[in-house]
Structures are given as structure tokens and as C-alpha cells.
Design a protein around this motif. Structure first.
Motif, short mmCIF file in Angstrom:
data_model
loop_
_atom_site.label_atom_id
_atom_site.label_comp_id
_atom_site.label_asym_id
_atom_site.label_seq_id
_atom_site.Cartn_x
_atom_site.Cartn_y
_atom_site.Cartn_z
N GLU A 199 -81.65 -73.20 53.70
CA GLU A 199 -81.04 -72.31 52.70
C GLU A 199 -81.17 -70.82 53.06
OE1 GLU A 199 -81.08 -73.26 48.65
OE2 GLU A 199 -81.61 -75.36 48.94
N TYR A 237 -94.76 -83.31 57.59
CA TYR A 237 -95.08 -84.60 56.96
C TYR A 237 -94.88 -85.70 57.97
CZ TYR A 237 -94.06 -82.26 52.44
OH TYR A 237 -94.02 -81.43 51.36
N PHE A 259 -92.82 -93.29 45.41
CA PHE A 259 -91.53 -92.63 45.24
C PHE A 259 -90.88 -92.38 46.61
CE2 PHE A 259 -89.37 -88.40 44.30
CZ PHE A 259 -88.26 -89.00 43.73
N PRO A 307 -77.00 -82.71 46.76
CA PRO A 307 -77.51 -82.16 45.50
C PRO A 307 -79.00 -81.80 45.57
CG PRO A 307 -76.38 -84.27 45.15
CD PRO A 307 -76.50 -84.08 46.62
N ASN A 308 -79.48 -81.04 44.59
CA ASN A 308 -80.91 -80.73 44.50
C ASN A 308 -81.69 -82.03 44.47
OD1 ASN A 308 -79.67 -78.35 42.37
ND2 ASN A 308 -80.94 -77.73 44.06
N GLY A 309 -82.77 -82.05 45.25
CA GLY A 309 -83.62 -83.25 45.26
C GLY A 309 -83.11 -84.36 46.17
N ALA A 310 -82.04 -84.09 46.93
CA ALA A 310 -81.47 -85.13 47.81
C ALA A 310 -82.40 -85.48 48.97
CB ALA A 310 -80.11 -84.67 48.35
N GLY A 311 -83.32 -84.58 49.29
CA GLY A 311 -84.27 -84.86 50.37
C GLY A 311 -84.07 -83.98 51.61
N LYS A 312 -83.29 -82.92 51.49
CA LYS A 312 -82.96 -82.08 52.65
C LYS A 312 -84.20 -81.38 53.21
CE LYS A 312 -80.08 -79.68 50.11
NZ LYS A 312 -80.32 -80.34 48.79
N THR A 313 -84.97 -80.75 52.31
CA THR A 313 -86.18 -80.05 52.79
C THR A 313 -87.21 -81.05 53.31
OG1 THR A 313 -85.79 -78.18 51.33
CG2 THR A 313 -88.05 -78.49 52.09
N THR A 314 -87.31 -82.18 52.63
CA THR A 314 -88.25 -83.21 53.10
C THR A 314 -87.85 -83.66 54.50
OG1 THR A 314 -88.59 -83.92 50.82
CG2 THR A 314 -89.25 -85.47 52.55
N GLN A 374 -87.30 -72.69 53.03
CA GLN A 374 -86.57 -72.45 51.78
C GLN A 374 -87.30 -71.39 50.95
OE1 GLN A 374 -85.62 -76.06 49.75
NE2 GLN A 374 -84.76 -75.05 47.97
N HIS A 401 -76.59 -74.57 50.20
CA HIS A 401 -75.78 -74.89 49.02
C HIS A 401 -74.52 -74.02 48.95
CE1 HIS A 401 -78.30 -77.77 46.91
NE2 HIS A 401 -79.36 -77.03 47.15
N PHE A 419 -93.45 -90.63 48.90
CA PHE A 419 -94.64 -89.98 48.37
C PHE A 419 -95.21 -90.95 47.34
CE2 PHE A 419 -91.98 -86.33 49.65
CZ PHE A 419 -92.85 -85.73 50.53
N VAL A 435 -88.27 -90.89 49.05
CA VAL A 435 -87.42 -89.70 49.07
C VAL A 435 -86.34 -89.81 50.16
CG1 VAL A 435 -87.43 -87.20 49.46
CG2 VAL A 435 -89.24 -88.26 48.12
N1 ATP Z 1 -94.91 -83.11 48.78
C1 ATP Z 1 -94.23 -83.83 47.88
N2 ATP Z 1 -94.84 -84.70 47.04
C2 ATP Z 1 -94.15 -85.42 46.16
N3 ATP Z 1 -92.81 -85.36 46.00
C3 ATP Z 1 -92.13 -84.51 46.79
C4 ATP Z 1 -92.79 -83.69 47.77
N4 ATP Z 1 -91.85 -82.94 48.42
C5 ATP Z 1 -90.68 -83.28 47.87
N5 ATP Z 1 -90.85 -84.20 46.90
C6 ATP Z 1 -89.77 -84.81 46.08
O1 ATP Z 1 -88.81 -85.31 46.98
C7 ATP Z 1 -87.49 -85.15 46.44
C8 ATP Z 1 -86.65 -84.40 47.44
O2 ATP Z 1 -87.09 -83.06 47.49
P1 ATP Z 1 -86.51 -82.02 48.54
O3 ATP Z 1 -87.25 -80.75 48.32
O4 ATP Z 1 -86.57 -82.63 49.90
O5 ATP Z 1 -84.99 -81.90 48.06
P2 ATP Z 1 -83.88 -80.88 48.56
O6 ATP Z 1 -82.68 -81.69 48.93
O7 ATP Z 1 -84.41 -79.95 49.57
O8 ATP Z 1 -83.56 -80.11 47.18
P3 ATP Z 1 -83.09 -78.58 46.95
O9 ATP Z 1 -81.62 -78.55 47.24
O10 ATP Z 1 -83.36 -78.35 45.49
O11 ATP Z 1 -83.92 -77.71 47.84
C9 ATP Z 1 -87.66 -84.43 45.10
O12 ATP Z 1 -87.62 -85.38 44.08
C10 ATP Z 1 -89.04 -83.80 45.23
O13 ATP Z 1 -89.64 -83.67 43.96
#
Ligand code: ATP
Ligand code: MG
Length: 256
Positions: free
Chosen positions: A177, A53, A16, A37-44, A85, A209, A13, A18
């Protein structure tokens, strides 16, 4: 047999990054968990696989076909569906209509017959309603068949979203989740439900989680950390991997 291949996937992004050069595959019929962990990129990762995306580079293959960036309705037609989620239920609609939305994703309505309510269309609508009721029963929501979504408790809405995802008769179901916000009894019931869906031949990709649920149902686990593959393998392999323990499961991590 391999069903989904993620190949050299990278997602940024702006500046940054991800997801970093992620490669893995998922076997047909497995329950494949993705943890980290939170923010690892799973949802992305889910958002890239399901076409929300575009990846910065890399490919996603489903049964050998390149599906990178294809929209949700095209993926539904191929047999891929998901839950979110953050619950994506239409609260201004009935529970049953929320499930019917799933059917509309998988079929192309022909406008003219629908306008004139031809008998075939009425029959089809009736058939879909029956199937939607059966799906609600399958996920344990028989008591809510006549309910408005806005009147349902959170745990029931999570199941409703699952019923809608199943309406497209998926070959692969991605769950982001599904246990979040559920009480221990509801999470326990989810084990059984996920296994019953898998027994129907649906491949499950589970982001979660709740490690009790992950250990209970998974055939294979992929661990992500800061958008990179940290480890993968069976539950036993992942559980004893020193990198995973250090980053996620051990003293410093919040999961056990
Ligand atoms: N649309 C976006 N624009 C900018 N940054 C994004 C976007 N979507 C996700 N991110 C960033 O990408 C990183 C990964 O986010 P993601 O939601 O994929 O993590 P996650 O593993 O699903 O976390 P969680 O366990 O908390 O759900 C985070 O730093 C988040 O802020
Ligand atoms: Mg997430």
C-alpha cells in the motif's frame, strides 16, 4: 522468466486460516499487483514471503531456490526487499541515516576495521552516504537530505521508506500500500516512480487499494479473497471477471 513461485501456501493463526493453498508465480521484470478486500490476506502473504511468519505449509521459491522462512537480511542478500503497510521509519534518526540502514542490511560490516575507522571503512561510509543521497534524489527527496525524519511530512516518509528498500539494490521489491495516505498528486507521482524503478530491472510486487494506480502500472494482477485466489490475469481480464466484479469491484465492493 519466472522469478518467484508461491507453492501451496497455507497460513493459519491458531484455528483461523488466513491463506488457503495459494499457488502463483511472478515473472522477472513485471509489475505484479495483488489486490483484494480488507482482510483478504495480502499483508500476511507479504509477511510469509519475506520470512516474518513461517507458513503453516507450502513453499516460496526465488529463482528456483527455496527461501521459505528465510530472515530479512538473507533475503536482502538475495535481492528481495519490501516496504510496510504501517510505515517503519526510525523517527529519531535523520532521513539519510534511515536510508543507510538499508545498506547495513545488505552488507556484513567487519567489526575490527570499523572500530579503528580504517581508511577503507571511512571511504566506504562516504561512498554509502553518496549513494544514499542519490537514492533520495531518485525518489524525489533531494530537499530532505539534511532533514530529521521526524520533521518530514507523511508523503515524504513513504518515499523515504522506498529509498531505504532500494538501498539493498533489490531484484524484487514488495510494496504494501505505497499510496495509502497520499494525496492525488502524490499518488500520480508514484505511478511514474514505480515505473522508473521497474525500468531499472526491478520486479515490483504491489499490494494496493488505489485502483487507479493498479490499472495504470500493472502487467499482471492477482485477486485474493478470504485468502484464496479469486482470479488472475491482465488488468482487462481481471476487470471484466464476474467473480471479481461481484466480490470487489462492483456495486457491493468498495473499489472501482
Ligand atoms: N499476526 C496475526 N495474528 C492473528 N491474525 C492475524 C495476524 N495477522 C493478520 N491476521 C488476520 O489475517 C487476516 C488477513 O489480514 P491481512 O492483514 O493479511 O489482510 P490484508 O489483505 O492485508 O488487509 P488490508 O487490505 O486491510 O491491509 C485478517 O483477518 C487479520 O485479522
Ligand atoms: Mg494489508
Amino acid at each position: 522468466m519466472t522469478q518467484l513461485v508461491v507453492e501451496g501456501l497455507h497460513k493459519s493463526f491458531g484455528a483461523f486460516a488466513v491463506l488457503h493453498d495459494l499457488t502463483f508465480s511472478i515473472r522477472e521484470g513485471s509489475i505484479h499487483s495483488i489486490i483484494g478486500p480488507n482482510g483478504a490476506g495480502k499483508t500476511t502473504l507479504f509477511n510469509v514471503i519475506t520470512g516474518l511468519y513461517p507458513p503453516t505449509h507450502g513453499r516460496v521459491l526465488f529463482n528456483g531456490a527455496d527461501i521459505t522462512g528465510r530472515p530479512a537480511h538473507a533475503l536482502a542478500a538475495l535481492g528481495i526487499s519490501r516496504t510496510f503497510q504501517n510505515l517503519q521509519i526510525f523517527l529519531n534518526m535523520s532521513a539519510l541515516d534511515n536510508v543507510l540502514v538499508g545498506y547495513h542490511l545488505s552488507c556484513r560490516p567487519r567489526l575490527l576495521p570499523s572500530l579503528f575507522r580504517w581508511p577503507a571503512v571511512v571511504r566506504r561510509d562516504h561512498e554509502y552516504r553518496q549513494r544514499a543521497e542519490q537514492l533520495m534524489a531518485f525518489v524525489g527527496l533531494s530537499a530532505f537530505v539534511g532533514a530529521e525524519a521526524s520533521a518530514m511530512p507523511y508523503g515524504a516518509l513513504k518515499r523515504l521508506e522506498l529509498a531505504r528498500a532500494l538501498a539493498v539494490q533489490p531484484k524484487m521489491l514488495l510494496l504494501d500500500e505505497p499510496a495509502a495516505g497520499l494525496n492525488p498528486k502524490e499518488t500520480g507521482d508514484l505511478d511514474t516512480l514505480i515505473q522508473r524503478i521497474a525500468e531499472r530491472g526491478v520486479t515490483i510486487v504491489l499490494v494496493e487499494h488505489d485502483m487507479r494506480l493498479v490499472w495504470a502500472v500493472s502487467n499482471h494482477i492477482l485477486v485474493l479473497d478470504e485468502g484464496r485466489k479469486l482470479a488472475e490475469g491482465t488488468g482487462a481480464e481481471v476487470r471484466h471477471n464476474p467473480d471479481v466484479v461481484a466480490a470487489y469491484l462492483g456495486e457491493g465492493g468498495r473499489h472501482r
